[in-house]
Design an enzyme around this catalytic site. Structure first.
Site, PDB file in Angstrom:
ATOM      1  N   GLY A  98       0.811  -1.221   0.000  1.00  8.62           N
ATOM      2  CA  GLY A  98       0.000   0.000   0.000  1.00  8.62           C
ATOM      3  C   GLY A  98       0.844   1.270   0.000  1.00  8.62           C
ATOM      4  O   GLY A  98       0.353   2.348   0.347  1.00  8.62           O
ATOM      5  N   HIS A 128      12.006   1.016   0.649  1.00  7.86           N
ATOM      6  CA  HIS A 128      11.501  -0.274   1.147  1.00  7.86           C
ATOM      7  C   HIS A 128      12.503  -0.933   2.083  1.00  7.86           C
ATOM      8  O   HIS A 128      12.323  -2.086   2.477  1.00  7.86           O
ATOM      9  CB  HIS A 128      11.223  -1.230  -0.015  1.00  7.86           C
ATOM     10  CG  HIS A 128      10.011  -0.868  -0.826  1.00  7.86           C
ATOM     11  ND1 HIS A 128       8.800  -0.583  -0.253  1.00  7.86           N
ATOM     12  CD2 HIS A 128       9.826  -0.763  -2.169  1.00  7.86           C
ATOM     13  CE1 HIS A 128       7.917  -0.304  -1.213  1.00  7.86           C
ATOM     14  NE2 HIS A 128       8.518  -0.411  -2.376  1.00  7.86           N
ATOM     15  N   ARG A 162      -3.713  -2.365  -9.182  1.00  8.80           N
ATOM     16  CA  ARG A 162      -4.267  -3.604  -9.745  1.00  8.80           C
ATOM     17  C   ARG A 162      -5.715  -3.709  -9.286  1.00  8.80           C
ATOM     18  O   ARG A 162      -6.600  -3.190  -9.926  1.00  8.80           O
ATOM     19  CB  ARG A 162      -3.406  -4.807  -9.327  1.00  8.80           C
ATOM     20  CG  ARG A 162      -3.658  -6.076 -10.127  1.00  8.80           C
ATOM     21  CD  ARG A 162      -2.785  -7.220  -9.632  1.00  8.80           C
ATOM     22  NE  ARG A 162      -3.049  -7.543  -8.245  1.00  8.80           N
ATOM     23  CZ  ARG A 162      -3.956  -8.429  -7.809  1.00  8.80           C
ATOM     24  NH1 ARG A 162      -4.669  -9.098  -8.684  1.00  8.80           N
ATOM     25  NH2 ARG A 162      -4.140  -8.658  -6.515  1.00  8.80           N
ATOM     26  N   LYS A 163      -5.940  -4.351  -8.125  1.00  8.72           N
ATOM     27  CA  LYS A 163      -7.330  -4.474  -7.647  1.00  8.72           C
ATOM     28  C   LYS A 163      -7.636  -3.481  -6.529  1.00  8.72           C
ATOM     29  O   LYS A 163      -8.750  -3.013  -6.385  1.00  8.72           O
ATOM     30  CB  LYS A 163      -7.568  -5.885  -7.128  1.00  8.72           C
ATOM     31  CG  LYS A 163      -7.718  -6.901  -8.239  1.00  8.72           C
ATOM     32  CD  LYS A 163      -8.522  -8.083  -7.744  1.00  8.72           C
ATOM     33  CE  LYS A 163      -9.068  -8.882  -8.911  1.00  8.72           C
ATOM     34  NZ  LYS A 163      -9.792 -10.078  -8.462  1.00  8.72           N
TER      35      LYS A 163
HETATM   36  P1  A3P Z   1      -3.147  -5.253  -5.419  1.00  6.71           P
HETATM   37  O1  A3P Z   1      -2.093  -5.773  -6.340  1.00  6.71           O
HETATM   38  O2  A3P Z   1      -3.581  -6.283  -4.411  1.00  6.71           O
HETATM   39  O3  A3P Z   1      -4.308  -4.662  -6.127  1.00  6.71           O
HETATM   40  P2  A3P Z   1       2.502  -0.795  -3.374  1.00  6.71           P
HETATM   41  O4  A3P Z   1       1.974   0.575  -3.611  1.00  6.71           O
HETATM   42  O5  A3P Z   1       3.149  -0.978  -2.041  1.00  6.71           O
HETATM   43  O6  A3P Z   1       3.327  -1.269  -4.522  1.00  6.71           O
HETATM   44  O7  A3P Z   1       1.224  -1.753  -3.287  1.00  6.71           O
HETATM   45  C1  A3P Z   1       0.450  -1.995  -4.435  1.00  6.71           C
HETATM   46  C2  A3P Z   1      -0.910  -2.479  -3.981  1.00  6.71           C
HETATM   47  O8  A3P Z   1      -1.657  -1.368  -3.471  1.00  6.71           O
HETATM   48  C3  A3P Z   1      -1.709  -3.041  -5.142  1.00  6.71           C
HETATM   49  O9  A3P Z   1      -2.529  -4.060  -4.572  1.00  6.71           O
HETATM   50  C4  A3P Z   1      -2.495  -1.827  -5.577  1.00  6.71           C
HETATM   51  O10 A3P Z   1      -3.634  -2.135  -6.341  1.00  6.71           O
HETATM   52  C5  A3P Z   1      -2.852  -1.208  -4.244  1.00  6.71           C
HETATM   53  N1  A3P Z   1      -3.151   0.224  -4.343  1.00  6.71           N
HETATM   54  C6  A3P Z   1      -2.514   1.172  -5.055  1.00  6.71           C
HETATM   55  N2  A3P Z   1      -3.108   2.359  -4.904  1.00  6.71           N
HETATM   56  C7  A3P Z   1      -4.135   2.183  -4.064  1.00  6.71           C
HETATM   57  C8  A3P Z   1      -5.157   3.051  -3.539  1.00  6.71           C
HETATM   58  N3  A3P Z   1      -5.207   4.349  -3.843  1.00  6.71           N
HETATM   59  N4  A3P Z   1      -6.050   2.512  -2.693  1.00  6.71           N
HETATM   60  C9  A3P Z   1      -6.035   1.207  -2.371  1.00  6.71           C
HETATM   61  N5  A3P Z   1      -5.111   0.342  -2.848  1.00  6.71           N
HETATM   62  C10 A3P Z   1      -4.181   0.811  -3.690  1.00  6.71           C
END
Ligand code: A3P
Length: 357
Positions: free
Chosen positions: A87, A147, A304-305
């Site tokens: 997230g 990270h 993604r989702k």
């Molecule tokens: P999913 O692949 O399960 O959909 P990071 O930003 O640490 O790379 O994490 C990516 C994850 O956060 C992905 O999860 C992405 O879809 C989700 N994500 C990105 N933006 C978001 C938002 N504004 N609200 C909720 N989830 C989000």
């Protein structure tokens, strides 16, 4: 339970590279060191090297070492930290929108034209590109990201006691998200990693910035020791209670919403601007490219989702149980739970810090 490092325990900069008069950025020094570190290629095209207990992506290592050596923290820096796919993109957007809300009207906000990763740079990757001056030139207060686990953070962040916001997520959903993300990095000539192989590697801690449990625990322990400096969040509680989390974030950052702002709906505007639906509807996040060295990343790779529980569509119940069991064992005695059980328990995010975790 894993060892409990303190922010103050991690190693100071390596002496051999900190001498006065020496070239401050000698990449070849790092190349020699990096080539000696254990290598794993199961997540190809990503290559990970084991450095001080964690599998760090090789392309981030030069920047990591350079940053550990040369990064100069400022007391008002704010760090947005996470294990990948937990997230980070969302939290970056929220922190940036909260901090800059008086500067820009929401209908003309930089987040409408820039990906959150452009607004909040990943410092080790910027150092890897040899662009440390970009970070040094940022006006204060800076919002910065990496990270890296707590024990690998540059010494100056710890000695200046900078504020840190950490977000974690159910490891099962992290794995699924990571699997899709990694497959997206693969050239078309490469088959996707079989999910079962990714699962096994993840369970063994062999994954970028892994093992995830040690990563999460380091920050968890730190948040227990110094809750006024380390705010520990869960992705799932951000989904469940965005209003309370955003208010808590603003308080922690030292810029709480005023009663007038609350009445005018500014908190809701921040949430809307940073929502998954809003960010994914923007042209910049549909077509833009991310500035990372040598990988073909587009801004849409970070979305993604955007929900919880997609692991159910990818894992057998036996696999889920195995991963949950490892998580429970690793976190045993820490007071932290991950993977659904803890989401309700951490609901009281407003006010009483004790109730936060
Ligand atoms: P999913 O692949 O399960 O959909 P990071 O930003 O640490 O790379 O994490 C990516 C994850 O956060 C992905 O999860 C992405 O879809 C989700 N994500 C990105 N933006 C978001 C938002 N504004 N609200 C909720 N989830 C989000």
């Amino acid at each position: 339970m894993a060892a409990q490092p303190s922010l103050c325990n991690s190693p100071p900069p390596m002496e051999s590279q900190g001498k006065k008069g020496a070239d401050p950025r000698p990449p070849s020094n790092y190349t020699d060191l990096i080539s000696t570190l254990p290598l794993e290629e199961g997540w190809a095209p990503m290559r990970n090297r084991k450095y001080q207990g964690f599998w760090i992506p090789q392309r981030a290592l030069t920047g990591t070492l350079d940053m550990q050596q040369n990064f100069k923290a400022r007391p008002d820096d704010l760090w947005v930290l996470s294990y990948p796919k937990s997230g980070t993109t969302w939290l970056k957007a929220l922190a940036y929108a909260i901090m800059t809300r008086a500067q820009y009207p929401f209908h003309h906000h930089p987040l409408l034209r820039q990906n959150p990763h452009e607004c909040v740079p990943m410092v080790d990757r910027t150092y890897s590109r040899g662009q440390a001056p970009e970070i040094e030139a940022m006006p204060s207060p800076r919002i910065l990201n990496t990270h890296l686990p707590c024990s690998l953070l540059p010494h100056s962040i710890k000695s200046l006691d900078c504020k840190v916001i950490y977000v974690c997520r159910d490891p099962k959903d992290v794995l699924v998200s990571l699997w899709y993300f990694n497959n997206g990095l693969r050239p078309q000539s490469m088959e996707p990693i079989p999910f079962t192989k990714a699962f096994e590697m993840f369970c063994e801690g062999n994954c970028p910035y892994g093992p995830i449990w040690e990563h999460v625990l380091e920050y968890w322990e730190e948040s227990q020791r110094r809750p006024e400096k380390v705010l520990f969040l869960k992705y799932e509680e951000m989904l469940e209670e965005p209003l309370r989390i955003v208010k808590r974030l603003a308080e922690f950052m030292g810029c709480p919403f005023s009663p007038e702002e609350e009445k005018e709906g500014v908190v809701e505007e921040v949430i809307e601007l940073c929502s998954f639906d809003k960010l994914t509807s923007l042209e910049v996040n549909k077509t833009g490219k991310v500035l990372l060295p040598s990988i073909p990343l587009t801004n849409d790779s970070f979305f993604r989702k955007g929900g919880a529980g997609d692991w159910r569509n990818h894992m057998s119940s036996e696999m889920a149980r195995k991963l949950d069991r490892i998580t429970e064992q690793k976190l045993e005695g820490s007071g932290l739970t991950l993977g659904g059980v803890a989401v309700k328990a951490s609901a009281a995010i407003n006010g009483d810090d004790q109730a936060l975790f």
